[in-house]
Scaffold this active site. Structure first.
Site, PDB file in Angstrom:
ATOM      1  N   TYR A   1       0.935  -1.195   0.102  1.00  8.08           N
ATOM      2  CA  TYR A   1      -0.089  -0.078   0.161  1.00  8.08           C
ATOM      3  C   TYR A   1       0.819   1.168   0.041  1.00  8.08           C
ATOM      4  O   TYR A   1       0.554   1.912   0.918  1.00  8.08           O
ATOM      5  CB  TYR A   1      -0.965  -0.189   1.147  1.00  8.08           C
ATOM      6  CG  TYR A   1      -2.099  -1.023   1.162  1.00  8.08           C
ATOM      7  CD1 TYR A   1      -3.324  -0.667   0.312  1.00  8.08           C
ATOM      8  CD2 TYR A   1      -1.554  -2.285   1.445  1.00  8.08           C
ATOM      9  CE1 TYR A   1      -4.139  -1.718  -0.006  1.00  8.08           C
ATOM     10  CE2 TYR A   1      -2.861  -3.338   1.247  1.00  8.08           C
ATOM     11  CZ  TYR A   1      -3.779  -2.976   0.412  1.00  8.08           C
ATOM     12  OH  TYR A   1      -4.897  -4.162   0.522  1.00  8.08           O
TER      13      TYR A   1
ATOM     14  N   TYR B   1     -11.360  -8.349   6.701  1.00  9.03           N
ATOM     15  CA  TYR B   1     -10.150  -8.136   5.698  1.00  9.03           C
ATOM     16  C   TYR B   1      -9.836  -9.590   5.508  1.00  9.03           C
ATOM     17  O   TYR B   1      -9.808 -10.557   6.284  1.00  9.03           O
ATOM     18  CB  TYR B   1      -8.997  -7.432   6.437  1.00  9.03           C
ATOM     19  CG  TYR B   1      -7.819  -7.605   5.394  1.00  9.03           C
ATOM     20  CD1 TYR B   1      -7.655  -6.550   4.151  1.00  9.03           C
ATOM     21  CD2 TYR B   1      -6.832  -8.518   5.462  1.00  9.03           C
ATOM     22  CE1 TYR B   1      -6.813  -6.717   3.305  1.00  9.03           C
ATOM     23  CE2 TYR B   1      -5.637  -8.739   4.265  1.00  9.03           C
ATOM     24  CZ  TYR B   1      -5.650  -7.629   3.465  1.00  9.03           C
ATOM     25  OH  TYR B   1      -4.860  -7.950   2.397  1.00  9.03           O
TER      26      TYR B   1
ATOM     27  N   ASP C   1     -12.003 -17.586   8.439  1.00 11.30           N
ATOM     28  CA  ASP C   1     -10.691 -17.336   8.077  1.00 11.30           C
ATOM     29  C   ASP C   1      -9.676 -16.957   9.197  1.00 11.30           C
ATOM     30  O   ASP C   1      -9.881 -15.962  10.062  1.00 11.30           O
ATOM     31  CB  ASP C   1     -10.792 -15.968   7.332  1.00 11.30           C
ATOM     32  CG  ASP C   1      -9.600 -15.335   6.703  1.00 11.30           C
ATOM     33  OD1 ASP C   1      -8.371 -15.640   7.206  1.00 11.30           O
ATOM     34  OD2 ASP C   1      -9.314 -14.414   6.012  1.00 11.30           O
TER      35      ASP C   1
ATOM     36  N   LYS D   1      -0.143 -16.845   7.531  1.00 11.05           N
ATOM     37  CA  LYS D   1       0.665 -16.129   8.556  1.00 11.05           C
ATOM     38  C   LYS D   1       1.450 -16.857   9.617  1.00 11.05           C
ATOM     39  O   LYS D   1       2.640 -17.018   9.117  1.00 11.05           O
ATOM     40  CB  LYS D   1      -0.319 -15.040   9.199  1.00 11.05           C
ATOM     41  CG  LYS D   1      -0.943 -14.026   8.477  1.00 11.05           C
ATOM     42  CD  LYS D   1      -1.153 -12.672   8.991  1.00 11.05           C
ATOM     43  CE  LYS D   1      -1.266 -11.622   7.871  1.00 11.05           C
ATOM     44  NZ  LYS D   1      -2.837 -11.196   7.542  1.00 11.05           N
TER      45      LYS D   1
HETATM   46  C1  LIG Z   1      -3.589 -11.072   6.213  1.00  9.76           C
HETATM   47  C2  LIG Z   1      -4.658 -11.760   6.010  1.00  9.76           C
HETATM   48  C3  LIG Z   1      -5.108 -12.378   4.934  1.00  9.76           C
HETATM   49  C4  LIG Z   1      -4.258 -12.420   3.294  1.00  9.76           C
HETATM   50  O1  LIG Z   1      -3.112 -13.117   3.493  1.00  9.76           O
HETATM   51  P1  LIG Z   1      -1.882 -12.676   2.705  1.00  9.76           P
HETATM   52  O2  LIG Z   1      -0.893 -13.761   2.943  1.00  9.76           O
HETATM   53  O3  LIG Z   1      -1.496 -11.178   2.819  1.00  9.76           O
HETATM   54  O4  LIG Z   1      -2.382 -12.859   1.288  1.00  9.76           O
HETATM   55  C5  LIG Z   1      -6.326 -12.783   4.690  1.00  9.76           C
HETATM   56  N1  LIG Z   1      -7.299 -12.941   5.748  1.00  9.76           N
HETATM   57  C6  LIG Z   1      -6.638 -12.272   6.906  1.00  9.76           C
HETATM   58  C7  LIG Z   1      -7.712 -12.583   7.974  1.00  9.76           C
HETATM   59  C8  LIG Z   1      -5.426 -11.837   6.920  1.00  9.76           C
HETATM   60  O5  LIG Z   1      -5.232 -11.390   8.455  1.00  9.76           O
END
Ligand SMILES: *Cc1c(COP(=O)(O)O)cnc(C)c1O
Length: 425
Positions: free
Chosen positions: A19, A147, A248, A277
């Site tokens: 960004y 997100y 997620d 992550k």
């Molecule tokens: C960081 C994140 C993503 C995206 O992961 P990237 O490895 O950056 O593509 C998706 N969902 C959540 C909840 C996240 O924190």
């Protein structure tokens, strides 16, 4: 010109950051090494890391056991394609993931980043309903303030205001949004929140493949915490309306909220779960999408009878070896006590920020500490001011927040909190 300035000059000339704009005057800090909870800058300054490199480096940097696992794997095999081949690190990791995630999740799809894991989850949901002869179920329901990543499918379920919906309006799939649950963490779910969910499902369930959300903690969309009981109710309604539930856990997984996975704060399990992550302890990019036997079987027995996705670097052996080592370190540590202790330090040292005029509130859950200001912080000045204080903290919007590596000690945690206090003051 010294090394610090040299790196900065070339960086400004050639490189995009997350960004960012090219050649902007936003500060960027050259790091030359990292160890434990310290980042070392090219000019010799050392910063305490309050970010775990965006939730990922949970054991800190340059961890001997992680390093050794990767050295061993490099000597054995760094990469091999996954089409038609398999290998021990992937098999071991898949088995472990099935064991440590909710019981009903029984199969694993590996990918290279969180965003792709979300794309895969969305494709699984659509393909599942296609094979159940419900091809109209192609849309998704999600929470505002969420997100889920930066690729097109993931973007379509990010918050429509803070996300990128305006700019990419004509290219993005149109999804259904409901308000973030208003009920606080640890509180029972508010009846209104459930009514909102029920009413969208009642009206649109025939088009909705799945409800996708970040359980308990909304991360990059605003660092909000909400009632785990909402997840229980969401599960019931999704079952009632034939809608799959996707969690997620890319940000929340691997202990950050005090449970191994945030959904364990509730009593229910999702149909599909994304992780990423912290999966490799911050060493390499790897993500995974897990699903149930029922969904895997339906897709596998349907038409075309295969799941339509297959990344080049799928299940990269180095990344899988890092994940195996990271999970091993985590599970063999006293992680629950450690997160609880970090939580109490954050309570003690971050809470004083609530007395500052600029600050709207301070909230803490597990190893996450958030200071929300009334107004958006001025990134350029606050970022440099924090570095001057000897800490690495990356605010966004109105939020200055901490999610330190789990190995952090009390003095460094206090240092991070005090730095936020002085800079906001
Ligand atoms: C960081 C994140 C993503 C995206 O992961 P990237 O490895 O950056 O593509 C998706 N969902 C959540 C909840 C996240 O924190």
């Amino acid at each position: 010109m010294n090394q610090y300035q040299h790196l900065l000059q070339l960086d400004q000339q050639f490189i995009w950051h997350p960004y960012s704009s090219l050649g902007s005057d936003m500060p960027v800090f050259p790091v030359v090494s990292a160890s434990g909870v310290q980042l070392k800058l090219a000019d010799g300054r050392e910063l305490i890391d309050g970010m775990s490199s965006w939730w990922s480096a949970i054991h800190g940097y340059n961890h001997p056991q992680m390093n050794l696992a990767l050295e061993n794997q490099i000597k054995t095999m760094s990469h091999v394609m996954f089409g038609g081949l398999t290998h021990p690190p992937a098999v071991e990791l898949a088995k472990t993931l099935v064991e440590i995630t909710p019981d009903t999740l029984q199969s694993v799809f590996f990918s290279d980043s969180g965003s792709v894991a979300v794309e895969v989850a969305m494709k699984m949901a659509i393909q599942y309903w296609h094979d159940k002869q419900q091809p109209d179920k192609q849309k998704f329901l999600t929470l505002r303030g969420g997100y889920h990543g930066d690729t097109f499918g993931a973007m379509s379920v990010c918050d429509p205001v803070t996300g990128m919906h305006g700019l990419f309006n004509q290219s993005l799939a149109q999804q259904f949004f409901i308000d973030t649950p208003s009920s606080a963490f640890n509180a029972p779910c508010n009846a209104n929140d459930i009514e909102n969910l029920r009413s969208v499902l009642t009206e649109h369930h025939s088009q909705i493949a799945a409800f996708i959300l970040e359980p308990v903690v909304q991360g990059a969309g605003g660092m909000r915490f909400y009632s785990a009981d909402y997840l229980n109710k969401a599960r019931m309604l999704c079952d009632e309306f034939n809608v799959l539930l996707i969690f997620d856990e890319i940000a929340t997984g691997f202990g950050r909220t005090g449970k191994l996975f945030a959904c364990e704060h509730s009593n229910i399990e999702p149909d599909i779960m994304c992780i990423g992550k912290a999966l490799t302890g911050g060493y390499l990019s790897l993500a995974a999408t897990l699903t149930t036997q029922k969904i895997a079987q339906t897709i596998s027995n349907g038409n075309p009878g295969v799941f339509m996705h297959g990344p080049t670097f799928m299940a990269n052996p180095l990344a899988c070896a890092a994940a195996n080592a990271s999970i091993d370190i985590l599970l063999n540590s006293n992680w629950q006590t450690k997160i609880h202790t970090i939580e109490s330090w954050l309570q003690q040292y971050l809470s004083p920020c609530a007395t500052l005029a600029k600050v709207k509130n301070v909230r803490i859950l597990g190893a996450i500490g958030v200071v929300e200001c009334h107004e958006a912080v001025e990134m350029k000045t606050i970022q440099s001011a924090l570095v001057e204080q000897g800490v690495w903290i990356r605010p966004f919007g109105k939020l200055v927040y901490l999610m330190p590596p789990f190995i952090i000690n009390e003095a460094d945690t206090r240092g991070l909190c005090n730095a936020i206090f002085s800079v906001l003051k």
